[in-house]
Every structure is written in structure tokens, then in C-alpha cells.
Design a protein around this motif. Structure first.
Motif, PDB file in Angstrom:
ATOM      1  N   LYS A 171       0.837  -1.188   0.000  1.00 13.19           N
ATOM      2  CA  LYS A 171       0.000   0.000   0.000  1.00 13.19           C
ATOM      3  C   LYS A 171       0.883   1.253   0.000  1.00 13.19           C
ATOM      4  CE  LYS A 171      -4.193  -1.745   0.189  1.00 13.19           C
ATOM      5  NZ  LYS A 171      -5.242  -1.398  -0.775  1.00 13.19           N
ATOM      6  N   PRO A 172       0.430   2.347  -0.621  1.00 14.44           N
ATOM      7  CA  PRO A 172       1.233   3.588  -0.635  1.00 14.44           C
ATOM      8  C   PRO A 172       1.558   4.069   0.774  1.00 14.44           C
ATOM      9  CG  PRO A 172      -0.552   3.724  -2.208  1.00 14.44           C
ATOM     10  CD  PRO A 172      -0.792   2.475  -1.436  1.00 14.44           C
ATOM     11  N   GLY A 173       2.792   4.403   0.981  1.00  8.84           N
ATOM     12  CA  GLY A 173       3.230   4.904   2.274  1.00  8.84           C
ATOM     13  C   GLY A 173       3.661   3.836   3.233  1.00  8.84           C
ATOM     14  N   LEU A 174       3.464   2.551   2.888  1.00  8.25           N
ATOM     15  CA  LEU A 174       3.865   1.449   3.749  1.00  8.25           C
ATOM     16  C   LEU A 174       4.884   0.593   3.024  1.00  8.25           C
ATOM     17  CD1 LEU A 174       0.434   0.264   5.225  1.00  8.25           C
ATOM     18  CD2 LEU A 174       2.065   1.887   6.203  1.00  8.25           C
ATOM     19  N   SER A 175       5.721  -0.068   3.788  1.00  9.39           N
ATOM     20  CA  SER A 175       6.721  -0.943   3.199  1.00  9.39           C
ATOM     21  C   SER A 175       6.040  -2.139   2.547  1.00  9.39           C
ATOM     22  CB  SER A 175       7.702  -1.417   4.273  1.00  9.39           C
ATOM     23  OG  SER A 175       8.370  -0.304   4.840  1.00  9.39           O
ATOM     24  N   GLY A 176       6.643  -2.648   1.500  1.00  2.00           N
ATOM     25  CA  GLY A 176       6.044  -3.743   0.753  1.00  2.00           C
ATOM     26  C   GLY A 176       6.732  -5.065   0.959  1.00  2.00           C
ATOM     27  N   THR A 177       7.395  -5.254   2.089  1.00  2.55           N
ATOM     28  CA  THR A 177       8.103  -6.501   2.355  1.00  2.55           C
ATOM     29  C   THR A 177       8.059  -6.785   3.848  1.00  2.55           C
ATOM     30  OG1 THR A 177      10.195  -7.679   2.051  1.00  2.55           O
ATOM     31  CG2 THR A 177      10.328  -5.353   2.655  1.00  2.55           C
ATOM     32  N   ASP A 178       8.635  -7.918   4.267  1.00  3.09           N
ATOM     33  CA  ASP A 178       8.665  -8.281   5.685  1.00  3.09           C
ATOM     34  C   ASP A 178       9.590  -7.343   6.434  1.00  3.09           C
ATOM     35  OD1 ASP A 178       7.066 -10.311   4.884  1.00  3.09           O
ATOM     36  OD2 ASP A 178       8.544 -11.910   5.147  1.00  3.09           O
ATOM     37  N   ILE A 179       9.029  -6.615   7.395  1.00  6.15           N
ATOM     38  CA  ILE A 179       9.842  -5.666   8.153  1.00  6.15           C
ATOM     39  C   ILE A 179       9.713  -5.864   9.653  1.00  6.15           C
ATOM     40  CG2 ILE A 179       9.681  -3.915   6.343  1.00  6.15           C
ATOM     41  CD1 ILE A 179       7.606  -2.505   8.132  1.00  6.15           C
ATOM     42  N   VAL A 180       8.957  -6.874  10.088  1.00 13.14           N
ATOM     43  CA  VAL A 180       8.706  -7.065  11.520  1.00 13.14           C
ATOM     44  C   VAL A 180       9.276  -8.402  11.953  1.00 13.14           C
ATOM     45  CG1 VAL A 180       6.983  -7.110  13.357  1.00 13.14           C
ATOM     46  CG2 VAL A 180       6.593  -5.707  11.313  1.00 13.14           C
ATOM     47  N   THR A 181      10.025  -8.403  13.019  1.00  9.95           N
ATOM     48  CA  THR A 181      10.473  -9.624  13.671  1.00  9.95           C
ATOM     49  C   THR A 181      10.207  -9.474  15.164  1.00  9.95           C
ATOM     50  OG1 THR A 181      12.319 -11.163  13.947  1.00  9.95           O
ATOM     51  CG2 THR A 181      12.843  -8.813  13.952  1.00  9.95           C
ATOM     52  N   VAL A 182      10.652 -10.419  15.960  1.00 11.50           N
ATOM     53  CA  VAL A 182      10.311 -10.403  17.384  1.00 11.50           C
ATOM     54  C   VAL A 182      11.548 -10.628  18.229  1.00 11.50           C
ATOM     55  CG1 VAL A 182       7.947 -11.215  17.000  1.00 11.50           C
ATOM     56  CG2 VAL A 182       9.769 -12.875  17.414  1.00 11.50           C
ATOM     57  N   ASN A 183      11.452 -10.160  19.463  1.00 13.52           N
ATOM     58  CA  ASN A 183      12.411 -10.493  20.507  1.00 13.52           C
ATOM     59  C   ASN A 183      11.687 -11.432  21.467  1.00 13.52           C
ATOM     60  OD1 ASN A 183      14.280 -10.698  22.512  1.00 13.52           O
ATOM     61  ND2 ASN A 183      14.264  -8.523  23.084  1.00 13.52           N
ATOM     62  N   PRO A 184      11.881 -12.748  21.339  1.00 11.36           N
ATOM     63  CA  PRO A 184      11.074 -13.688  22.128  1.00 11.36           C
ATOM     64  C   PRO A 184      11.321 -13.596  23.623  1.00 11.36           C
ATOM     65  CG  PRO A 184      12.829 -14.843  20.959  1.00 11.36           C
ATOM     66  CD  PRO A 184      12.835 -13.438  20.452  1.00 11.36           C
TER      67      PRO A 184
END
Length: 624
Positions: A171-184
Motif C-alpha cells: 500500500k502507498p506509504g507502507l513498506s512492501g516486504t517483511d519488516i517485523v520480527t520479534v524479541n522472544p
């Protein structure tokens, strides 16, 4: 002159007020057109705009523009210039656009052009950087790293939901790939993206990071296992099967084992009391562990979504029961689902009607015999004979001697021979004697079993008044140096007597409908056998009298009598002297007759008495 000036002043003032009001209305209208990231929730609905926030374009003046096949770069440069912003284009930006816009806010027009041309953007210090959404040599996502704490749910499930359902949509204004990971270790989201990316992630966390709701219901008249099964099968038919079993950790749901109470193959019956849904808990040393308040998961709602979208794998609605506590716990679910379950328990957890059933099983025995015996004895020096009503034979003390006068009978089984008797000829005068024996015998008996039981609506009850007997015997002979050893194994059964199975339906109109299956077994004969170790019972033969009655309706307090189970036997035995017993008339003197008659009748009497308890009676019809 002064009058004309006053009129002109008033007209000018009115014109100024009119223009000012129009400007104010236009400003308010443009504010209403400005895109919102999050709308107000109403009626449980929630709307989230999945695109970047372009509200940094400060101008509020609507634009009207008409362009044909214009270069998209020039159009965006014109928009940036009008907004007072810098703009940078990646080499992937190309294409043309046709516009016909009238009174559209600038930020809205900017967003439209980006959407229809497949472009995306990021903002860096007042500069708009524009590139194709799928440009491989330009990564507009990994700019900053932001940590977002997650309190109650799994951060990994939120990360997967954001990556696959939101950022992957380009979507316009948002990244178009995986950008979130976690600190378990701290259950945090790590976002590598723009401010718009972080804003969307925070709003998702604010919406879904909620403490799971747990609702506990107390059941009084139904087992928790059966109530949980009915909730899963009737109210939540799309749920998955149980995954837990009794014997799990104290106070929680076990993740392994067998689901004893929930047979999800249909709604269970309702009983009074609580089932002891106990399981084996693996303790040290192989012993049975004590489990306190062990719970069982009855069902879990399937949280998988269809299609290519990733589901939000948070806590699904789960129904568990605690047999020892008499409770059902529901984790998750909407307020409407919880209210539905609450109403269901309220209308089904009712006291079941009960009846006090008095059963009388009576066996009437009647037997009789008639005996007529003619006894003859003939003694002479040459011949002796006797007829005792059963057989004709010579006198055992004075047999017929064709040669000689006497002989001795010795017992040689002991260590020393022993004289038993001396058999001689009859030396007295010829003797003929006759005796008659006439006997009539009658007997009557009555065996009564009178159990009293409490029956519950819809449940099966069993009455057993039986005794043990040797059904069969197995003998095994083992040879050893000193002789032979016999080992016997006795198979014991315990069903000789009265067994009655009852299933009751207690109607609110004062009737009890019963399914009755009585079985009456008596010992007919014990088959004897003998071996080197002595006599024993080889088998036991039974006499059976069974009934299977369906839907017998009895009024409260009345007695049902089941009779006519009659077993009648008659035997007649005739013994006679050969030839003489066949002579007409006088042949009756040389015949003996024995007649035996046996008659048994079993009578069953059932008297139900309904226990009246109007509190929470099922007979009170309620409509959900």
C-alpha cells in the motif's frame, strides 16, 4: 450623501461576512476529507486504513486539475511544489496518468496518483522519496528500528500477521516486504520501517494485545464433561476436537491424554451428580499420582482462515471443564458468545425428575408326586425272586444254586481279608409275600425378591440378586515319580438369580415410561464327573426365563404386574414284572407307577412413585 455611505458600508460588511463563512465551511469540509488511520468503533466494528498517512501536506486548499496522458513525475512534482515539499524519484518511476479532479484536497490527489500508478513513497526530513512498490534495488523499508512491547498475546503471531497481511499488500506509504520480527525473550515486536509502518504496527498492537477473557460457569445438575460436550457440539459446531485429558497439571488443561467425557459424537445425556473423570497421572516410581482440580479441554474453535490470508493466531475460544470443581471455563470469545453459552447452561442445567421404584419379583413353586408300588417276594429251596416296583431280581442272600449249597463273600481290599457274608440256599418253607405302597406328596414354595431403587430420568439402572456357581471345571493331570497330581481350575460365574435392567422416562404429566429387561436364571442341573482324585462338578446347566419390554407406561403410584412366565414339567414312570405286568386286569398288581409334576411361575410387580420437586424442574418449558 451620508445615507448612501451607510448603505455601502453595510453592504460591504455583509459581503465580508458571507465570504468568511464560505471560507470557514470550505476549511471544515476539507478537514472532513482528510484520511484517518483509525475510525471510531461502533457496534463492535473496527476500521483501519491500510496506507501511509500523507497528512504532512499542510495545505488545505482543494485543487481542480484536468490532465491527459501526463508524465507521472511531472504531476507529482507539481503536487510537491504546491505543498512546499521536496521530492526525489527513483529510476523505477515511469508512466503516464490522466486526471479530472474538481475540488479534491491535495493530499487525497497525491494518494490517488500513487495508488493507480503502483508507486510507493517514504518521507525523510520533508522530502518525499518515490519509487515503484516492487523495486528490487531500492529498499524503502529498513530505515529505523522501533521496539513495540506486547503484553498479553504472542508477539510472533502479530509479526506474522503484519508481514503477510498488511506490509505485503504494498500500500502507498507502507513498506512492501517483511519488516517485523520479534524479541522472544521480552515478547516485543521489532519494526524496521518508516513512521507510517510503526504507526500501523502500534495500532494493530493496541487493537489485539488484550488480556484473554476467562469466564467460569458452575453446573449443578449435569456433569461438567457432558455440559462441555453439548456446548461444543450444539453451540460451536465448527470447533476442533479436544486436545486434553484428565490427569494434567493441577488447575489447568492438560495437553495430552484422552478426552473421556466429551465424546463429540453427539450430545450427551444429562445425569445427576458429577462424574469422576479421573485419569492416571504419571508419578515417580510408577505409582498413581494425585491430581487436584485437573482440567480437560473439551474443544477449541478453529482459528484458521481460508484463502491466502494469514490468520491472526491468537487465543481461540476454548471450552474446558473441571470435574472435581463442577465448573466449565470458557477462554476467549465475544460477549455475545459468552452470553449464548450462559443462556444455554441456564436452560439445560436443570434438576432431572426422579422416581422411587419398588420392584417385587415372586417365584411360585408347586410340585406334586403320586407313587403306587406293588412289592412281591417269592422264596423256595430251588428258586427265589422279588419285585420292588422298579426291578425284578433274585434274592441277594439266597441266590439260585445249580450246584453246591453255599459260598462266602470276602473283602480283600484291606491288608487282611474280611468275611462279609455267607450266601446259602433258602431252607425254609415256600414263601410268597405281597406289599403295597401308595404315597401322594404335594409341596408349594414362594421366593420373593423385593429391591427398592431410585431411578433418574433418561438413565439406566440395574438390579442384581444373584449368586455364584461353578460354571465349568478344567482338570489337568501331571505325572510325577510318586504318582499323578490332579490340578483343577473352577470357572465361577455369578449370574444365577434375578437380573433386571431398567431405563426410565419420567413425564411431567405423572407417568413413568419404562424399558424393562428382566432375566431369571436358575440352576437346572449340575453335571458330575469323576477322576482318580475323586468326584467334581464338570458343568452347570441353567434354566433361563427372559423378557424385553419396551415403552411400558405406568401412572405414578400404580402397580404393573407382569405374570404368565410359567414353566411346567410332568413325568410318569412305570415299572412292571415281565409278562405278569401285561396281563389285563390282574397285571396292575405287578406294576408300579410314579407320577411327578413340577410348576414354576415368575411374577414381576413394579410400582413407581415420582419424587415431586418443582424447583428447576425440566417440565417447566422455556424457549430460548
Amino acid at each position: 450623501m451620508g445615507n448612501n455611505f451607510s448603505k455601502k458600508f453595510i453592504a460591504s460588511l455583509m459581503l465580508t461576512m458571507f465570504v468568511g463563512s464560505n471560507i470557514l465551511m470550505t476549511s471544515l469540509a476539507m478537514e472532513n476529507e482528510r484520511p484517518e488511520l483509525r475510525s471510531n468503533e461502533s457496534n463492535g466494528e473496527y476500521s483501519l486504513q491500510l496506507k501511509g498517512d500523507v497528512s504532512y501536506i499542510k495545505t488545505t486548499t482543494p485543487i481542480s486539475i484536468s490532465l491527459r496522458d501526463s508524465d507521472v513525475k511531472q504531476v507529482l512534482r507539481m503536487f510537491a511544489d504546491k505543498a512546499g515539499l521536496n521530492i526525489v524519484f527513483h529510476k523505477s518511476v515511469d508512466g503516464e496518468v490522466t486526471l479530472d479532479l474538481v475540488d479534491v484536497p491535495l493530499d487525497k490527489a497525491f494518494d490517488m496518483v500513487l495508488g493507480i500508478t503502483g508507486l510507493n513513497y517514504v518521507v525523510d526530513d520533508g522530502t518525499i522519496i518515490v519509487a515503484k512498490a516492487d523495486a528490487k534495488d531500492f529498499n524503502m523499508a529498513k530505515q529505523d528500528m522501533t521496539l513495540i512491547p506486547v503484553k498479553y498475546v504472542s508477539a510472533s503471531t502479530l509479526a506474522e500477521f503484519l508481514n503477510k497481511n498488511i506490509y505485503a499488500m504494498q500500500k502507498p506509504g507502507l513498506s512492501g516486504t517483511d519488516i517485523v520480527t520479534v524479541n522472544p525473550s521480552t515478547n516485543e515486536l521489532i519494526v524496521f520501517g518508516s513512521k507510517n509502518d510503526v504507526a500501523i504496527a502500534k495500532k494493530i498492537v493496541d487493537k489485539f494485545d488484550k488480556k484473554p477473557q476467562t469466564t467460569t460457569f458452575k453446573v449443578n445438575h449435569t456433569t461438567p464433561a457432558e455440559m462441555a460436550t453439548m456446548i461444543c457440539d450444539m453451540l460451536l459446531p465448527s470447533t476442533g476436537g479436544a486436545s486434553g485429558g484428565d490427569g494434567g497439571s493441577s488447575g489447568g488443561s492438560s495437553s495430552s491424554g484422552s478426552d473421556k467425557g466429551s465424546s463429540t459424537g453427539g450430545a450427551a445425556g444429562i445425569v445427576t451428580g458429577f462424574a469422576a473423570d479421573g485419569g492416571d497421572g504419571g508419578g515417580d516410581g510408577g505409582g498413581s499420582a494425585i491430581t487436584l482440580n485437573a482440567g480437560t479441554v473439551a474443544c477449541t474453535q478453529d482459528g484458521k482462515a481460508g484463502g491466502s490470508m494469514a490468520s491472526l493466531g491468537l487465543q481461540n475460544l476454548t471450552v474446558a471443564y473441571y470435574s472435581q470443581l463442577g465448573t466449565i471455563s470458557v477462554v476467549g470469545g465475544s460477549e455475545q458468545q459468552i452470553e449464548m453459552i450462559r443462556d444455554f447452561i441456564k436452560h439445560t442445567d436443570k434438576k432431572q425428575p426422579q422416581a422411587y421404584l419398588e420392584v417385587a419379583v415372586i417365584e411360585l413353586n408347586e410340585s406334586g408326586s403320586k407313587t403306587l408300588q406293588n412289592n412281591w417276594t417269592f422264596l423256595s429251596k430251588a428258586f427265589s425272586a422279588s419285585f420292588d416296583g422298579e426291578s425284578t431280581k433274585t434274592d441277594p442272600l439266597h441266590p439260585v444254586f445249580f450246584k453246591g449249597n453255599s459260598y462266602e463273600v470276602w473283602d480283600v481290599s484291606g491288608e487282611e481279608p474280611k468275611l462279609i457274608n455267607t450266601l446259602t440256599k433258602f431252607n425254609g418253607p415256600m414263601t410268597i409275600s405281597y406289599a403295597i405302597n401308595y404315597l401322594v406328596r404335594n409341596s408349594k414354595g414362594r421366593v420373593v425378591s423385593n429391591p427398592k431403587i431410585l431411578i433418574t430420568n433418561g438413565e439406566e439402572a440395574t438390579i442384581e440378586v444373584t449368586k455364584d456357581y461353578i460354571e465349568s471345571t478344567e482338570s489337568e493331570m501331571t505325572a510325577y515319580t510318586g504318582g499323578t497330581m490332579v490340578t483343577r481350575t473352577y470357572n465361577i460365574e455369578s449370574d444365577a438369580g434375578i437380573t433386571m435392567t431398567l431405563s426410565a422416562f419420567i413425564s411431567p404429566d405423572g407417568y413413568v415410561t419404562l424399558n424393562i429387561k428382566p432375566e431369571y436364571k436358575t440352576i437346572l442341573e449340575q453335571v458330575p464327573a469323576q477322576d482318580s482324585a475323586g468326584k467334581y462338578i464338570a458343568a452347570t446347566l441353567l434354566s433361563n426365563r427372559n423378557l424385553d419390554l419396551k415403552n411400558i407406561r405406568i401412572k405414578d403410584g400404580e402397580t404393573l404386574v407382569i405374570a404368565g412366565l410359567i414353566n411346567e414339567e410332568e413325568q410318569k414312570t412305570i415299572g412292571k414284572v415281565p409278562a405278569l405286568g401285561d396281563i389285563p386286569g390282574i397285571g396292575a398288581l405287578f406294576r408300579s407307577t410314579t407320577s411327578t409334576k413340577v410348576k414354576n411361575e415368575m411374577v414381576i410387580m413394579l410400582t413407581p412413585k415420582i419424587i415431586t420437586d418443582t424447583e428447576d424442574a425440566v417440565g417447566n418449558t422455556e424457549t430460548l
